[in-house]
Write a protein that holds these residues in place. Structure first.
Motif, short mmCIF file in Angstrom:
data_model
loop_
_atom_site.label_atom_id
_atom_site.label_comp_id
_atom_site.label_asym_id
_atom_site.label_seq_id
_atom_site.Cartn_x
_atom_site.Cartn_y
_atom_site.Cartn_z
N LEU A 14 -3.81 -34.14 55.51
CA LEU A 14 -4.12 -33.82 56.90
C LEU A 14 -3.03 -32.98 57.54
CD1 LEU A 14 -5.66 -37.06 58.45
CD2 LEU A 14 -6.71 -34.80 58.32
N TRP B 61 -3.46 -29.49 56.21
CA TRP B 61 -4.59 -28.84 56.86
C TRP B 61 -4.26 -28.44 58.28
CZ3 TRP B 61 -9.08 -32.69 55.39
CH2 TRP B 61 -9.41 -32.53 54.05
N GLY C 127 -8.15 -28.15 59.07
CA GLY C 127 -8.66 -29.50 59.21
C GLY C 127 -9.26 -29.76 60.57
#
Length: 74
Positions: free
Chosen positions: A34, A37, A43
């Motif tokens: 995450l 990203w 993300g």
């Protein structure tokens, strides 16, 4: 995983924002993924609240749905 909160005078239940750990758990991916990203802007969107990242659960679910649609188009 998520808690619904009710405030006196509120007209609807409000779902709590998710931490990065909760999003990682929901997506079944490492927290570091995450973070990568986010750095690469690929993300789900997050908001910085002070020094903490918080995710709107609805936005995360919509991001997943978009990714699923994109995968179906391939």
């Amino acid at each position: 995983m998520t808690a619904l909160q009710y405030s006196p005078g509120a007209t609807a239940l409000v779902e709590s924002l998710w931490t990065i750990s909760q999003v990682a758990n929901y997506l079944k991916i490492p927290v570091q993924t995450l973070r990568t990203w986010r750095k690469n802007k690929t993300g789900p969107a997050a908001a910085r609240i002070g020094k903490h990242l918080r995710y709107d659960p609805g936005h995360v679910r919509a991001w997943v749905a978009r990714r699923a649609e994109e995968s179906a188009d391939d």
